[in-house]
Design an enzyme around this catalytic site. Structure first.
Site, PDB file in Angstrom:
ATOM      1  N   GLU A  72      10.907  31.071  64.884  1.00 40.83           N
ATOM      2  CA  GLU A  72      10.794  30.768  66.488  1.00 40.83           C
ATOM      3  C   GLU A  72      11.984  31.332  67.200  1.00 40.83           C
ATOM      4  OE1 GLU A  72      10.488  26.462  67.475  1.00 40.83           O
ATOM      5  OE2 GLU A  72       9.231  26.011  65.735  1.00 40.83           O
ATOM      6  N   GLU A  91      11.778  22.305  61.272  1.00 45.32           N
ATOM      7  CA  GLU A  91      13.165  21.878  61.539  1.00 45.32           C
ATOM      8  C   GLU A  91      13.562  20.478  60.972  1.00 45.32           C
ATOM      9  OE1 GLU A  91      13.177  22.000  66.138  1.00 45.32           O
ATOM     10  OE2 GLU A  91      13.429  24.178  66.001  1.00 45.32           O
TER      11      GLU A  91
HETATM   12  C1  BGP Z   1      11.401  23.848  68.452  1.00 50.56           C
HETATM   13  C2  BGP Z   1      10.126  23.291  67.954  1.00 50.56           C
HETATM   14  C3  BGP Z   1       8.798  23.824  68.674  1.00 50.56           C
HETATM   15  C4  BGP Z   1       9.163  24.195  69.944  1.00 50.56           C
HETATM   16  C5  BGP Z   1      10.283  24.975  70.311  1.00 50.56           C
HETATM   17  C6  BGP Z   1      10.776  24.957  71.856  1.00 50.56           C
HETATM   18  O1  BGP Z   1      12.434  22.928  68.360  1.00 50.56           O
HETATM   19  O2  BGP Z   1       9.924  23.424  66.484  1.00 50.56           O
HETATM   20  O3  BGP Z   1       7.858  23.043  67.903  1.00 50.56           O
HETATM   21  O4  BGP Z   1       8.475  23.609  70.995  1.00 50.56           O
HETATM   22  O5  BGP Z   1      11.554  24.151  69.853  1.00 50.56           O
HETATM   23  O6  BGP Z   1      10.914  23.775  72.279  1.00 50.56           O
HETATM   24  P1  BGP Z   1      10.298  23.413  73.749  1.00 50.56           P
HETATM   25  O7  BGP Z   1       8.951  23.449  73.318  1.00 50.56           O
HETATM   26  O8  BGP Z   1      10.802  21.957  74.093  1.00 50.56           O
HETATM   27  O9  BGP Z   1      10.729  24.445  74.717  1.00 50.56           O
END
Ligand code: BGP
Length: 470
Positions: free
Chosen positions: A367, A175
């Protein structure tokens, strides 16, 4: 068959959110090690340069993947994963980030992880920097300092050589657009002072782009089989209305966000970004040869995270103090998760088209997932039909993008394929996994791993290459 042969089905994690063992085998402190646990109403605190007694640092133990990776990867193998997206914790390899010699124990650990993946026919997809910058680099100003490019490239050189033949797919920065966002984001994205100014963040991003370009070239040099991708944090928005001012407001917002994949995929800053910098008085620290380097180091493929869509329009702006986008609109057509994230599978097809049309590069969704609070039922199993429904709809959207729109999509790795710590809130109870981990927000529990219903469902999806979604 909609999904091409060899489609990379799998799941994704990040070292700082699953490994634990934060100070084991010579690992140095990284940005995540100074982030406390928060929840929906209390944001995580950044306590750098101290670790404050009595505070919970979720990354300390996380799900103890560092010691249990064999069991976890065996379960991924059982699901039929073709790929496992994971990250190397930079500070396991270079504890302070600036050493000349790497830490052998850290290198050996990932040798074992990659060997274990291959034992189950799983191709690792490795993020080189995922929210875990060595804090030894803070004394240089972290990414604000051009020197840090050399430290990063040295780290890349070491891991590219060491894991040659074991890893073929790399992502430079998770990201990468996080650097330009809010206070917590720039700290997470690169160990930057949360109070960094827009100028400092722009400089840091510039250095990350150069570092990424150098890493791409180096990866190809060391092993022509290597493929290196960009990773964009999925910010996408629809216009609030068809009022031309809303459409323009939305377009400007998206243009601003797309600067990051533009640089990594096209090898140059878009004119709109340069104009915006000029207006804001931001000056990029350009040196001779940089433009050529950015051009020569474009990525082989583009990946992104996709959780939700947003709405933007004439009132959308970036908060001047925090740099966070304030879109100012909500979407009445979409439901949201417990964390307020919209659920929008059509948006996934939309964004796949957007990126394919814009860059013409192979894509991967690295993701996507649903974070919920959940407990096992009386039978000890989590019955997560909601998660199955969520992924089914998103897989259908990908299928449409491939089959109906001709998008070149190569892979799908669901986020938090096993329950892990949330990056945004630090909570353990925001669970995304196909595998339940018995640990609570105080990191108490047996840490036993138990497949949820979605585990068996995803196994069928993969076995049928996305044909069987029921
Ligand atoms: C993205 C990141 C991850 C991850 C995901 C979910 O932005 O790359 O590392 O954790 O989001 O977000 P969260 O864990 O805050 O639910």
């Amino acid at each position: 068959m909609a999904f091409p042969e060899g489609f990379l089905w799998g799941g994704a994690t990040a070292a700082n959110q699953c490994e634990g063992a934060w100070d084991v085998d010579g690992k140095g402190p990284c940005s995540a090690d100074f982030m406390t646990q928060g929840d929906r109403s209390h944001p995580r605190e950044i306590t750098w340069p101290e670790r404050v007694e009595g505070k919970v640092y979720p990354g300390d133990i996380a799900i103890d993947h560092y010691h249990r990776f064999e069991e976890d990867i065996a379960l991924f193998g059982e699901m039929g994963f073709k790929t496992y997206r994971m990250s190397i914790a930079w500070s396991r390899i270079f504890p302070n980030g600036d050493e000349t010699e790497p830490n052998e124990a850290g290198l050996a650990h990932y040798d074992a992880v990659f060997d274990c993946c291959h034992k189950y026919g799983i191709e690792p997809l490795v993020t080189i920097s995922h929210y875990e910058t060595p804090m030894g680099l803070a004394k240089y100003g972290s990414w604000e300092n051009r020197k840090v490019i050399d430290f990063f490239v040295h780290y890349c050189d070491v891991i590219f050589r060491r894991y040659k033949g074991k890893v073929h797919y790399w992502l430079t920065f998770n990201e990468i657009n996080s650097m330009g966002m809010g206070m917590m984001s720039c700290y997470m994205a690169g160990g930057m002072d949360p109070h960094s100014t827009p100028q400092q963040k722009a400089t840091a991003s510039y250095h990350q782009f150069l570092a990424s370009a150098k890493a791409v070239q180096l990866a190809h040099q060391i092993d022509p089989e290597n493929k290196v991708g960009a990773m964009y944090g999925g910010i996408f928005s629809y216009p609030a209305t068809c009022d031309p001012d809303d459409v323009m407001g939305n377009y400007k917002f998206m243009q601003n966000c797309f600067m990051y994949p533009d640089v990594q995929c096209r090898g140059a800053y878009p004119a709109s970004a340069l104009k915006a910098y000029e207006r804001e008085g931001i000056v990029l620290p350009v040196q001779e040869g940089d433009a050529e380097l950015l051009k020569a180091g474009t990525v082989d493929f583009l990946t992104y995270s996709y959780y939700f869509s947003m709405v933007a329009g004439k009132d959308t702006h970036f908060d001047v103090d925090t740099g966070s986008p304030v879109t100012g609109y909500s979407n009445p057509y979409l439901e949201t998760t417990e964390w307020g994230w919209t659920i929008d599978p059509v948006g996934l097809r939309y964004t796949l088209n957007l990126f394919w049309d814009r860059y013409g590069l192979p894509l991967m969704v690295v993701e996507n997932g649903l974070g919920v609070i959940e407990e096992p039922g009386e039978d000890g199993i989590v019955h997560d039909q909601y998660r199955i429904d969520y992924h089914r709809e998103h897989i259908k959207a990908m299928r449409d993008a491939i089959e109906l729109d001709g998008v070149d999509l190569r892979g799908y790795t669901t986020w938090g394929c096993i329950d892990i710590v949330s990056a945004g809130t630090g909570e353990m109870r925001k669970r995304y996994g196909f595998i339940y981990v018995d640990a609570d927000d105080s990191y108490q529990g047996s840490f036993a791993r138990t497949p949820k219903d979605s585990f068996w469902w995803y196994q069928r999806v993969i076995a049928s290459n996305g044909e069987c979604l029921e």
